[in-house]
Design a protein around this motif. Sequence first.
Motif, short mmCIF file in Angstrom:
data_model
loop_
_atom_site.label_atom_id
_atom_site.label_comp_id
_atom_site.label_asym_id
_atom_site.label_seq_id
_atom_site.Cartn_x
_atom_site.Cartn_y
_atom_site.Cartn_z
N GLY A 8 16.55 17.25 3.30
CA GLY A 8 15.36 16.90 4.07
C GLY A 8 15.18 15.40 4.17
O GLY A 8 16.14 14.64 4.27
N GLU A 9 13.95 14.94 4.10
CA GLU A 9 13.65 13.52 4.16
C GLU A 9 12.33 13.25 3.46
O GLU A 9 11.59 14.17 3.10
CB GLU A 9 13.58 13.02 5.61
N THR A 10 12.01 11.96 3.26
CA THR A 10 10.74 11.55 2.64
C THR A 10 9.76 11.16 3.74
O THR A 10 10.07 10.34 4.60
CB THR A 10 10.95 10.35 1.71
N HIS A 11 8.59 11.77 3.72
CA HIS A 11 7.57 11.48 4.73
C HIS A 11 6.97 10.10 4.47
O HIS A 11 6.61 9.77 3.34
CB HIS A 11 6.47 12.54 4.69
N LEU A 12 6.85 9.30 5.53
CA LEU A 12 6.26 7.96 5.41
C LEU A 12 4.90 7.87 6.09
O LEU A 12 3.92 7.42 5.50
CB LEU A 12 7.20 6.91 6.00
N ASP A 13 4.83 8.29 7.34
CA ASP A 13 3.58 8.10 8.08
C ASP A 13 3.62 8.96 9.34
O ASP A 13 4.65 9.54 9.69
CB ASP A 13 3.40 6.62 8.46
N VAL A 14 2.47 9.01 10.02
CA VAL A 14 2.35 9.69 11.31
C VAL A 14 1.74 8.71 12.30
O VAL A 14 0.68 8.14 12.04
CB VAL A 14 1.47 10.96 11.21
N ILE A 15 2.41 8.50 13.42
CA ILE A 15 1.93 7.59 14.46
C ILE A 15 1.53 8.42 15.67
O ILE A 15 2.35 9.13 16.25
CB ILE A 15 3.01 6.57 14.86
N LEU A 16 0.25 8.34 16.06
CA LEU A 16 -0.20 9.05 17.25
C LEU A 16 0.20 8.27 18.50
O LEU A 16 0.09 7.05 18.55
CB LEU A 16 -1.72 9.24 17.22
#
Length: 282
Positions: free
Chosen positions: A46-54
Amino acid sequence: MRRLTYENARGERIVFYLSPILIESLTGIGEVDADLQGQKSPYQDGETHLDVILQPRFIDLEGSILKTDLKEMKAYRKYILRVCNPKLGLGKITLELDGDIKEIFGVLDGTPAFPERGRDVWQKFLITWKCPSPYWRDPNQTSESLQSYVGNFTLPFTLPFELGVSGSHTTLFNNGDIPASVRIDIQGPVTNPQILNKTNGQWLKVNRSIARNEILHIDTTEGRKRVEIYRNGRVYDVFGYLDYDSEWIKLDTGANEIEHIADAGDSNSLVAITWNSMYVGI
């Protein structure tokens, strides 16, 4: 009830509601695309979640001009094209939905489209706005005073708050879904005023003396950041006096403990903070 009002940069307004300009379909007012930011290490599942950009919000409105007289129909087409002109840049969209009112700023993504009528009695149309900031804003701004003094000074501007008596610190509550930018007004006399948000650790300082007949205005809004002095009905840019390490402070969601300090005059100055709560949807 579902009513949308668009006001362009010239102050011209058009209301989409029932008759004579009917809303048939309105999409994009709630949903908005998100870009999920992540990183992946070698051999990592998988991967490491960093952020969410709208992403920017796109609002699509489909409607009809409820006029059968050809002359009236053409007049409303011209009216829609005049007000919804993409060359005018950003305009304000105000949406009333089921008793809730929110606003957002958008630019026309092309001119309004008017499909061939064919056998239709009414003229249909399609309008699309692109909103660079995806967040809806509460049109009712909130203002709080931190501190005031007794005097006969008359403000040179009509400011968006009432001058009240409070202490040198207070708790401000942001009802929105995201941190809110603020407008800060400080009336002198005061030297090197500083505003601290003790909740999130952000602070902002202006290295300048503010006279009794001056008001320092600071706006931390993205795209409209400014540091100005109001004096005798005139506006002076003092952006260069902003302390190098200052941050463009915001109010976190929920309660924020705000404090005003200064090198001198903090007990005699007036401080007011104004903001609009922001929301991810409506």
